[in-house]
Design an enzyme around this catalytic site. Structure first.
Site, PDB file in Angstrom:
ATOM      1  CB  CYS A 107      -1.154  -0.050   1.264  1.00  0.00           C
ATOM      2  SG  CYS A 107      -2.215  -1.175   1.089  1.00  0.00           S
ATOM      3  CB  CYS A 108       0.353   4.823  -2.540  1.00  0.00           C
ATOM      4  SG  CYS A 108       0.884   4.045  -3.196  1.00  0.00           S
ATOM      5  N   GLY A 109       2.081   5.480   0.612  1.00  0.00           N
ATOM      6  CA  GLY A 109       1.937   5.962   2.603  1.00  0.00           C
ATOM      7  C   GLY A 109       2.727   6.350   3.122  1.00  0.00           C
ATOM      8  NE  ARG A 177      -2.098   3.680  -4.542  1.00  0.00           N
ATOM      9  CZ  ARG A 177      -1.826   5.138  -4.069  1.00  0.00           C
ATOM     10  NH1 ARG A 177      -2.372   6.262  -4.718  1.00  0.00           N
ATOM     11  NH2 ARG A 177      -1.174   4.955  -2.850  1.00  0.00           N
TER      12      ARG A 177
END
Length: 263
Positions: A107-109, A177
């Protein structure tokens, strides 16, 4: 032959008042550790398909390589979850310098840090890009979604497509992503794809990291299903990238370089 995108799992499904056992297709998530010239560079969590493209795109995005011909070999050991990369210039990689080992989440972040040094080396200002009509923006998004069979079966993948203004050329998928974009980048590097007048169509949210990857790939228009962040918009304006978001049906928003989008 092993499916590299999904597996069947037995679950309990509740539907129309009935709880019962059912088979469900679940997207695969596996770790991949990349070593460069014998040094561990990082471990990412990804969907284990198109792994050589993922490795090439990731190394290019991180500033380790600029072209595919800088790599002597890539050996993927899927059983152990390792990718062994040997660069032709064996003195050109300093594992103790600008890079360090890190785990890169699916996951991004906060699971991914912002590496300014590699961003400065790789980010490009995109001064030339095609004009695209509003109808073409909507058509490209609907086409990518119609073709996303793995997503339809699992609901757990992001898609990134390289396109001309007239149609989708190639699509790559992953749980992350950023991984989907790296796979697309790796495909372009490995196949020496001309990025002149190309567009990226994207299923996810546009973070600053996603925008920087688009810049490093060298494409001047990104069309996304979801929203951008404030920093992504600022970077898009600085790097002269046309950022189109919230493409849903026959509507969307243009956040930067709107002069390239015509009615």
């Amino acid at each position: 032959m092993k499916n590299k995108v999904m597996q069947t799992h037995v679950i309990k499904k509740y539907e129309q008042g009935v709880l019962q056992d059912a088979d469900d297709l679940i997207v695969l998530e596996e770790p991949l550790t990349i070593t460069v010239n014998g040094h561990e560079f990082g471990t990412m969590l990804c969907t284990p398909a198109d792994l050589e493209e993922l490795v090439l795109g990731f190394l290019a995005s991180e500033g380790v390589i600029r072209r595919a011909d800088e790599v002597d070999s890539v050996l993927i050991d899927e059983g152990k979850g390792f990718a062994y990369v040997v660069l032709k210039n064996k003195q050109g990689f300093d594992p103790e310098g600008a890079f360090s080992k890190r785990v890169i989440g699916s996951c991004c972040g906060k699971s991914r840090q912002f590496y300014f040094q590699s961003d400065v080396r790789g980010a490009r200002t995109i001064l030339r890009a095609p004009s695209i009509s509003a109808k073409q923006c909507c058509h490209l998004m609907s086409t990518m979604q119609e073709q996303a069979e793995d997503f339809k079966q699992t609901g757990g993948l992001h898609n990134a497509s390289l396109a001309s203004v007239d149609g989708i050329l190639v699509t790559r998928s992953d749980i992350g992503r950023h991984n989907a974009l790296d796979k697309l980048f790796g495909y372009c590097l490995r196949n020496n794809v001309s990025l002149k007048n190309k567009v990226i169509v994207f299923s996810g949210r546009i973070s600053s990291e996603v925008l920087l990857k688009v810049s490093k790939i060298g494409v001047g228009i990104i069309i996304a299903k979801s929203a951008p962040t404030t920093l992504a918009i600022e970077l898009a304006r600085d790097l002269e990238i046309t950022l189109v978001g919230f493409v849903r049906g026959d509507r969307f928003n243009v956040y930067s370089r709107g002069d390239r989008v015509v009615g």
